[in-house]
Design a protein around this motif. Structure first.
Motif, PDB file in Angstrom:
ATOM      1  N   SER A 189     -36.731  31.042  39.734  1.00  0.00           N
ATOM      2  CA  SER A 189     -37.578  31.358  40.880  1.00  0.00           C
ATOM      3  C   SER A 189     -38.384  32.631  40.629  1.00  0.00           C
ATOM      4  O   SER A 189     -39.577  32.688  40.936  1.00  0.00           O
ATOM      5  N   LYS A 190     -37.742  33.636  40.057  1.00  0.00           N
ATOM      6  CA  LYS A 190     -38.434  34.895  39.748  1.00  0.00           C
ATOM      7  C   LYS A 190     -39.526  34.672  38.706  1.00  0.00           C
ATOM      8  O   LYS A 190     -40.598  35.266  38.776  1.00  0.00           O
ATOM      9  N   ILE A 191     -39.254  33.812  37.728  1.00  0.00           N
ATOM     10  CA  ILE A 191     -40.214  33.540  36.652  1.00  0.00           C
ATOM     11  C   ILE A 191     -41.405  32.733  37.164  1.00  0.00           C
ATOM     12  O   ILE A 191     -42.555  33.044  36.853  1.00  0.00           O
ATOM     13  N   THR A 192     -41.115  31.697  37.946  1.00  0.00           N
ATOM     14  CA  THR A 192     -42.170  30.758  38.366  1.00  0.00           C
ATOM     15  C   THR A 192     -42.807  31.101  39.705  1.00  0.00           C
ATOM     16  O   THR A 192     -43.897  30.618  40.007  1.00  0.00           O
TER      17      THR A 192
ATOM     18  N   GLY B 177     -35.376  25.937  46.656  1.00  0.00           N
ATOM     19  CA  GLY B 177     -35.343  24.557  47.137  1.00  0.00           C
ATOM     20  C   GLY B 177     -36.287  23.662  46.344  1.00  0.00           C
ATOM     21  O   GLY B 177     -35.932  22.537  45.972  1.00  0.00           O
ATOM     22  N   THR B 178     -37.481  24.157  46.060  1.00  0.00           N
ATOM     23  CA  THR B 178     -38.464  23.409  45.272  1.00  0.00           C
ATOM     24  C   THR B 178     -37.935  23.177  43.862  1.00  0.00           C
ATOM     25  O   THR B 178     -38.054  22.079  43.313  1.00  0.00           O
ATOM     26  N   LEU B 179     -37.343  24.206  43.289  1.00  0.00           N
ATOM     27  CA  LEU B 179     -36.809  24.098  41.929  1.00  0.00           C
ATOM     28  C   LEU B 179     -35.673  23.076  41.865  1.00  0.00           C
ATOM     29  O   LEU B 179     -35.610  22.263  40.941  1.00  0.00           O
TER      30      LEU B 179
ATOM     31  N   GLN C 198     -41.435  19.448  36.596  1.00  0.00           N
ATOM     32  CA  GLN C 198     -40.065  18.964  36.423  1.00  0.00           C
ATOM     33  C   GLN C 198     -39.535  19.310  35.026  1.00  0.00           C
ATOM     34  O   GLN C 198     -38.405  19.755  34.879  1.00  0.00           O
ATOM     35  N   ARG C 199     -40.368  19.126  34.029  1.00  0.00           N
ATOM     36  CA  ARG C 199     -39.955  19.436  32.653  1.00  0.00           C
ATOM     37  C   ARG C 199     -39.643  20.922  32.518  1.00  0.00           C
ATOM     38  O   ARG C 199     -38.637  21.317  31.929  1.00  0.00           O
ATOM     39  N   GLU C 200     -40.509  21.744  33.097  1.00  0.00           N
ATOM     40  CA  GLU C 200     -40.348  23.199  33.042  1.00  0.00           C
ATOM     41  C   GLU C 200     -38.983  23.617  33.614  1.00  0.00           C
ATOM     42  O   GLU C 200     -38.237  24.366  32.980  1.00  0.00           O
ATOM     43  N   VAL C 201     -38.676  23.135  34.812  1.00  0.00           N
ATOM     44  CA  VAL C 201     -37.421  23.495  35.475  1.00  0.00           C
ATOM     45  C   VAL C 201     -36.231  22.936  34.695  1.00  0.00           C
ATOM     46  O   VAL C 201     -35.238  23.632  34.474  1.00  0.00           O
ATOM     47  N   PHE C 202     -36.344  21.698  34.230  1.00  0.00           N
ATOM     48  CA  PHE C 202     -35.252  21.070  33.488  1.00  0.00           C
ATOM     49  C   PHE C 202     -34.920  21.864  32.225  1.00  0.00           C
ATOM     50  O   PHE C 202     -33.764  22.148  31.950  1.00  0.00           O
ATOM     51  N   VAL C 203     -35.952  22.247  31.486  1.00  0.00           N
ATOM     52  CA  VAL C 203     -35.750  22.996  30.239  1.00  0.00           C
ATOM     53  C   VAL C 203     -35.147  24.371  30.522  1.00  0.00           C
ATOM     54  O   VAL C 203     -34.171  24.769  29.880  1.00  0.00           O
ATOM     55  N   MET C 204     -35.690  25.063  31.503  1.00  0.00           N
ATOM     56  CA  MET C 204     -35.156  26.403  31.816  1.00  0.00           C
ATOM     57  C   MET C 204     -33.713  26.325  32.294  1.00  0.00           C
ATOM     58  O   MET C 204     -32.897  27.168  31.936  1.00  0.00           O
TER      59      MET C 204
ATOM     60  N   SER D 198     -30.365  30.510  35.868  1.00  0.00           N
ATOM     61  CA  SER D 198     -29.990  30.140  37.233  1.00  0.00           C
ATOM     62  C   SER D 198     -31.261  29.804  38.007  1.00  0.00           C
ATOM     63  O   SER D 198     -32.373  30.152  37.594  1.00  0.00           O
ATOM     64  N   TYR D 199     -31.101  29.154  39.159  1.00  0.00           N
ATOM     65  CA  TYR D 199     -32.269  28.866  39.993  1.00  0.00           C
ATOM     66  C   TYR D 199     -32.941  30.163  40.434  1.00  0.00           C
ATOM     67  O   TYR D 199     -34.158  30.226  40.552  1.00  0.00           O
TER      68      TYR D 199
END
Length: 71
Positions: free
Chosen positions: A43-46, A51-53, A25-31, A38-39
């Motif tokens: 998505s490409k990075i992670t 949907g999960t993001l 959650q922290r990872e997505v929030f910060v990015m 963008s999502y």
């Protein structure tokens, strides 16, 4: 000077709250919010689905709001 102190306190509070979030959650929030990605980019990075993001970001926002409210 007071504005600087208040700004520093807000940043410290946010950093403290972010450390309490689960890593995903922290990872997505910060990015999403600090890196302004963008999502699709996240998505490409992670390698995670959009949907999960979105779900991780949603849960992070709710947890942050709750922690700030009761802190």
């Amino acid at each position: 000077i007071i504005d600087d102190i208040e700004s520093k306190q807000k940043v410290e509070k946010i950093e403290k709250v972010l450390q309490k979030l689960p890593v995903k959650q922290r990872e997505v929030f910060v990015m999403r919010n600090f890196d302004e990605l963008s999502y699709e980019e996240i998505s490409k990075i992670t390698g995670k689905s959009i949907g999960t993001l979105k779900a991780n970001h949603f849960h992070a926002l709710n947890k942050i709001k709750e922690m700030i409210k009761y802190d």
